[in-house]
Write an enzyme that holds these catalytic residues in place. Sequence first.
Site, PDB file in Angstrom:
ATOM      1  N   GLU A  89       0.894  -1.097   0.222  1.00 59.48           N
ATOM      2  CA  GLU A  89      -0.103   0.005   0.120  1.00 59.48           C
ATOM      3  C   GLU A  89       0.812   1.407  -0.058  1.00 59.48           C
ATOM      4  OE1 GLU A  89      -1.966  -1.478   3.827  1.00 59.48           O
ATOM      5  OE2 GLU A  89      -1.975   0.652   4.189  1.00 59.48           O
ATOM      6  N   CYS A 102       3.840   8.584   0.484  1.00 61.63           N
ATOM      7  CA  CYS A 102       4.197   7.731   1.587  1.00 61.63           C
ATOM      8  C   CYS A 102       4.335   6.179   1.017  1.00 61.63           C
ATOM      9  CB  CYS A 102       3.539   7.517   2.875  1.00 61.63           C
ATOM     10  SG  CYS A 102       3.871   6.471   4.330  1.00 61.63           S
ATOM     11  N   CYS A 109       6.763  -6.950   7.336  1.00 60.78           N
ATOM     12  CA  CYS A 109       7.879  -6.219   7.974  1.00 60.78           C
ATOM     13  C   CYS A 109       8.224  -7.447   9.194  1.00 60.78           C
ATOM     14  CB  CYS A 109       7.449  -4.982   8.680  1.00 60.78           C
ATOM     15  SG  CYS A 109       8.932  -4.053   9.721  1.00 60.78           S
ATOM     16  N   CYS A 113       7.119  -4.438  15.970  1.00 62.63           N
ATOM     17  CA  CYS A 113       6.592  -3.370  16.700  1.00 62.63           C
ATOM     18  C   CYS A 113       4.955  -3.749  17.063  1.00 62.63           C
ATOM     19  CB  CYS A 113       6.675  -2.138  16.018  1.00 62.63           C
ATOM     20  SG  CYS A 113       8.207  -1.732  15.901  1.00 62.63           S
ATOM     21  N   CYS A 116       1.893  -1.937  15.557  1.00 60.64           N
ATOM     22  CA  CYS A 116       2.147  -1.594  14.122  1.00 60.64           C
ATOM     23  C   CYS A 116       1.291  -2.823  13.339  1.00 60.64           C
ATOM     24  CB  CYS A 116       3.264  -1.262  13.609  1.00 60.64           C
ATOM     25  SG  CYS A 116       3.491  -0.946  11.730  1.00 60.64           S
ATOM     26  N   CYS A 330      -0.101   2.951   8.427  1.00 64.19           N
ATOM     27  CA  CYS A 330       0.555   1.948   8.060  1.00 64.19           C
ATOM     28  C   CYS A 330       0.067   0.511   7.908  1.00 64.19           C
ATOM     29  CB  CYS A 330       2.043   1.862   8.155  1.00 64.19           C
ATOM     30  SG  CYS A 330       2.476   3.656   8.432  1.00 64.19           S
TER      31      CYS A 330
END
Length: 343
Positions: A89, A102, A109, A113, A116, A330
């Site tokens: 995205e 962005c 990932c 975290c 997130c 995100c």
Amino acid sequence: MQNLRDLMEQEIGELVREAGQPAYRAGQIFKWAQSGARSFDDMTDVPKSLRAFLAERCTVAPPALLKRQIARDGTRKYLWGLSDGNCIETVLMEYKHGYSVCVSTQAGCRMGCVFCASTKGGLVRNLTPGEILEQVLFAGLDAGVRISNIVLMGTGEPLDNMDAVLKFLQLVNNEKGLGIGERHISLSTSGLVDRIYALEKEALQITLSVSLHAPNNALRSQIMPVNRRWPVEELLAACRSYTAATHRRISYEYALIRGFNDTEACARELAGLLHGQLAHVNLIRLNEIEESPLKPSSTEATQRFCDILNKSGVTATVRRRLGFDIDASCGQLRRKYEQNGGV
Ligand code: SAH
């Protein structure tokens, strides 16, 4: 198949030479690729034989637009399908000074975290330089606007895909392409200290953002596993070294989580940590995600936190939340898509 948008003009030159064509063709082809050609047939000033030669080796097909959401404030969010079926995205935002995109740097990932959404399914793969660039290019073309700024703050850890990110910076900087300069680009990292030192050696003019989110190891390690490998003091030492070498101000990201990192004591500790540094603190109220019980701080607590920093001589601002009604933080759109098997 090789994505033509992954290649610098010089690398296209090698293909052109192999095809027995004059060197100047490389510049034409590079320009077509970087300005959004969707097929080799678009390259009308390139001989058909050369187009056919390239089509056997490379692709210029754009990513598939799987979904586009437009928020009330004009923020646009794109979900793109890549050639191998992965999706990523991109967010396009309008600011007073122009349009900013962005971009994601990885599919998924691995930083873990807890607050997130991007990291919940783990890392799938790195994006190529061309795949990062296409997000800027095709978001701008879709919206019909000229992009002036780029933030590497979408899904993924840019410094975990550093080679591709560095090549992307070169590609996007090229005058025959988008021509966006380093000073208009920000890169955000969760704090990979060894890579911050490596980035320092590249002597770039980009803005480095560091996702700090807590003023000490006890708190930071609870929400950011990377802190167990690279604790706050080592991270800040790398940041001081980076600023000393590049003279660039570092931007620290701090997501305010209710009752966790938003106390007056935290604000004072953070001020003590950053005092005297060429730094700016970007405060953002946490965006709530489905997978986590963490809540955003109140607007009052946010303002109080901001005031304490500013009064202590550390410049801080509260970041506006754009695209709030379209899950623009995100990873949320991609996450929903992957969980539901479609949009
Ligand atoms: N991996 C990089 C860049 C991607 S995240 C990094 O960690 O910096 C971009 C920013 O959004 C980071 O500061 C990240 O910590 C923050 N972020 C992620 N999820 C968030 C959430 N739910 N609310 C507020 N900020 C969030």
